[in-house]
Scaffold this active site. Structure first.
Site, PDB file in Angstrom:
ATOM      1  N   CYS A 311      17.839 -38.902 -54.202  1.00 33.19           N
ATOM      2  CA  CYS A 311      19.203 -39.203 -54.636  1.00 33.19           C
ATOM      3  C   CYS A 311      19.254 -40.300 -55.675  1.00 33.19           C
ATOM      4  CB  CYS A 311      20.039 -39.700 -53.467  1.00 33.19           C
ATOM      5  SG  CYS A 311      20.159 -38.506 -52.170  1.00 33.19           S
ATOM      6  N   ARG A 407      28.842 -29.475 -55.552  1.00 36.45           N
ATOM      7  CA  ARG A 407      28.650 -30.609 -54.651  1.00 36.45           C
ATOM      8  C   ARG A 407      28.856 -31.938 -55.377  1.00 36.45           C
ATOM      9  NH1 ARG A 407      24.606 -33.913 -51.782  1.00 36.45           N
ATOM     10  NH2 ARG A 407      25.063 -33.664 -49.582  1.00 36.45           N
TER      11      ARG A 407
HETATM   12  P1  XMP Z   1      15.943 -36.872 -47.654  1.00 42.31           P
HETATM   13  O1  XMP Z   1      15.792 -38.354 -47.689  1.00 42.31           O
HETATM   14  O2  XMP Z   1      15.765 -36.303 -46.295  1.00 42.31           O
HETATM   15  O3  XMP Z   1      17.456 -36.601 -48.070  1.00 42.31           O
HETATM   16  O4  XMP Z   1      15.070 -36.206 -48.664  1.00 42.31           O
HETATM   17  C1  XMP Z   1      18.053 -35.345 -48.026  1.00 42.31           C
HETATM   18  C2  XMP Z   1      19.528 -35.458 -48.298  1.00 42.31           C
HETATM   19  O5  XMP Z   1      19.779 -35.967 -49.616  1.00 42.31           O
HETATM   20  C3  XMP Z   1      21.039 -35.495 -50.072  1.00 42.31           C
HETATM   21  N1  XMP Z   1      20.846 -34.924 -51.399  1.00 42.31           N
HETATM   22  C4  XMP Z   1      21.141 -35.549 -52.549  1.00 42.31           C
HETATM   23  N2  XMP Z   1      21.730 -36.746 -52.774  1.00 42.31           N
HETATM   24  N3  XMP Z   1      21.526 -36.381 -55.104  1.00 42.31           N
HETATM   25  C5  XMP Z   1      21.931 -37.149 -54.070  1.00 42.31           C
HETATM   26  O6  XMP Z   1      22.479 -38.223 -54.320  1.00 42.31           O
HETATM   27  C6  XMP Z   1      20.926 -35.179 -54.938  1.00 42.31           C
HETATM   28  O7  XMP Z   1      20.556 -34.523 -55.907  1.00 42.31           O
HETATM   29  C7  XMP Z   1      20.741 -34.736 -53.601  1.00 42.31           C
HETATM   30  N4  XMP Z   1      20.228 -33.604 -53.074  1.00 42.31           N
HETATM   31  C8  XMP Z   1      20.310 -33.749 -51.716  1.00 42.31           C
HETATM   32  C9  XMP Z   1      21.527 -34.469 -49.081  1.00 42.31           C
HETATM   33  O8  XMP Z   1      22.514 -35.083 -48.292  1.00 42.31           O
HETATM   34  C10 XMP Z   1      20.275 -34.147 -48.298  1.00 42.31           C
HETATM   35  O9  XMP Z   1      20.524 -33.667 -47.009  1.00 42.31           O
END
Ligand code: XMP
Length: 492
Positions: A311, A407
């Site tokens: 993120c 999203r």
């Molecule tokens: P982890 O830390 O498990 O996080 O890899 C997964 C979660 O990250 C969110 N997510 C995003 N957040 N930009 C963001 O700010 C993105 O491109 C993105 N893609 C996923 C999402 O909540 C996921 O479950």
């Protein structure tokens, strides 16, 4: 000694999991008696608190079937058209084993022209008509095709004849003994006269070597429980129709900032149109955001903004919250309405899972933790000698170009701004192996806290029996491996 959560999280700081540490409490039970049974949302019970994230490099059918087999649940991503998403839900539900080979079908009179005709499978299935909804007549293995001196021959000349199959709801044990009995190395699996997959003894034997699986997440209709993501636009109502028909058990409204008029209207619409379906709202990180969605009628809340490993939301948009604070705050309000909280993002080790759950979450949602597994979509690649799988943020330009912009963007935004990155994670093997080990570690953490269940941890936290402290930078260094020239990190 230490601080009660209530005091620690009310001092104006935004803490991540690594910033805080629990003080050990009193143990009066063995590790085995720790119960991790929980709920994803009001009406979706799970036997382990693990949820796979709706990301296109994390959850498709294979991951969803495996998570359900483990007693958790997978949320199928929505970065594809509604009928394809519904097909992924159906495929996960069409088996009672955590095995999936995305079968390719052909007819006996066809020819296999190249290796590409196998897709990612070791076999091509031969059915009477060449389609899935047809009688199984045999299969061709890659090895047999490679051995053919003349690739012009038709399939019926060299395929292995096999009309034998097992029903879709056989479990691993039953399939294993059936194949033993019949002396088969591969067998078809059939549901509603449709060939669902082909199962090999090799796969069955591989999974049998993993720690024994507990109760899987089976719904009232006998299929795996599966969740799916959807957005809050008008056209998502059509997507929902597809997903409900495919039998989803929960819908997760996928938004990085869930406290919006669009989401609130969508929650109300879903509760009215599909009263039986659980709706998970989010994402939220504040009490105020949570209250709005609870009032709109959510059955679960997804918590996290910018805490995910891929993120960049906090950097790009200047909003978010440290994940430990976010989980604690949202759970403190959600628990008053009996709404389970999903701690989404930022999980790198079992200790993070313990912290998320002890701070009030009912489940953890994971992306990077699962993305390097056998069950995640995509093939392994090699980078600098390491076996890796691609893992990308749904807000990365690459994923948004494929369609996930709902999203992260306002409805009609024309300029795309990335809120995530594209990367790769190391091969971790099968979730069927490393999740049971992770859960064992979580049970040990719960035992150290003197909590024999999630409910007991939540009660101990609220009654101020569980105590925490903030770790200084040096304490964090001390809490990790340090002072060694080299070491091997192997947990099991
Ligand atoms: P982890 O830390 O498990 O996080 O890899 C997964 C979660 O990250 C969110 N997510 C995003 N957040 N930009 C963001 O700010 C993105 O491109 C993105 N893609 C996923 C999402 O909540 C996921 O479950």
């Amino acid at each position: 000694d230490g601080f009660a959560a209530e005091r620690l999280f009310n001092q104006g700081f935004s803490y991540t999991y690594d910033d805080v540490i629990f003080l050990p409490h009193y143990i009066d039970f063995p590790t085995e008696s720790v119960q991790l049974a929980t709920r994803l949302s009001r009406n979706v019970p799970l036997s382990i608190p693990c949820v796979s994230s709706p990301m296109d490099t994390v959850t498709e059918s294979h991951m969803a079937a495996a998570m359900a087999a483990l007693g958790g649940i997978g949320i199928i991503h929505s970065n594809l058209n509604p009928s394809d998403q519904a097909a992924l839900v159906r495929s996960a539900k069409a088996r009672r084993v955590p095995i999936l080979s995305n079968p390719v079908f052909t007819s006996p009179s066809a020819r296999i022209e190249s290796m590409e005709d196998f897709g990612s499978n070791p076999y091509v299935l031969v059915t009477e008509s060449g389609a899935a909804k047809s009688k199984l007549v045999g299969y061709v293995s890659r090895a047999d095709w490679l051995k053919l001196p003349n690739k012009e021959v038709k399939i019926y000349d060299y395929m292995v004849n096999s009309s034998d199959f097992v029903p879709w709801d056989y479990d691993l044990e039953r399939i294993g003994s059936y194949m033993d009995e019949k002396g088969k190395d591969v067998i078809g699996m059939v549901k509603d006269d449709e060939v669902v997959d082909l199962i090999s003894t090799e796969e069955v034997e591989r999974i049998k070597t993993y720690p024994k699986l507990g109760a899987g997440t089976v719904g009232p209709d006998g299929t795996w429980m599966v969740g799916a993501a959807a957005g809050t636009r008008e056209q998502d109502k059509e997507r929902l129709e597809y997903l409900v028909k495919a039998g989803i058990n929960a819908v997760v409204l996928d938004s990085s900032q869930g406290n919006s008029i669009y989401q609130i209207e969508m929650i109300k619409y879903i509760k009215l149109t599909y009263p039986e379906l659980d709706v998970v709202g989010g994402n939220v990180v504040t009490i105020n955001q949570a209250q709005n969605l609870i009032q709109a009628g959510v059955d679960g809340l997804r918590v996290g903004m910018g805490s995910g490993s891929i993120c960049t939301t906090q950097e790009v948009c200047a909003v978010g919250r440290g994940q430990a604070t976010a989980v604690y705050k949202v759970a403190s309000i959600a628990s008053q309405s009996g709404v389970p909280v999903i701690a989404d993002g930022g999980i790198s080790f079992s200790g993070h899972v313990v912290k998320a759950l002890a701070l009030g979450a009912s489940t953890v949602m994971m992306g990077s933790f699962l993305a390097g597994s056998t069950e995640a979509p995509g093939a392994y690649e090699y980078q600098n000698g390491h076996r890796v799988k691609k893992y990308r943020g749904m807000g990365s330009l690459e994923a948004m170009t494929k369609g996930s912009d709902a999203r992260y963007l306002g409805d009609k935004a024309k300029l795309k701004i990335a809120q995530g990155v594209v990367g790769a994670v190391a091969d971790k093997g099968s979730v069927l192996k490393f999740i049971p080990y992770t859960m064992q570690a979580v049970k040990q953490g719960f035992q150290d806290l003197g909590a024999s269940s999630l409910q007991s941890a939540h009660d101990l936290l609220r009654s101020r029996v569980l105590r925490l402290e903030v770790r200084t930078g040096a304490a964090q260094v001390e809490g990790g491996v340090h002072g060694l020239i080299s070491y091997e990190k192997k947990a099991f």
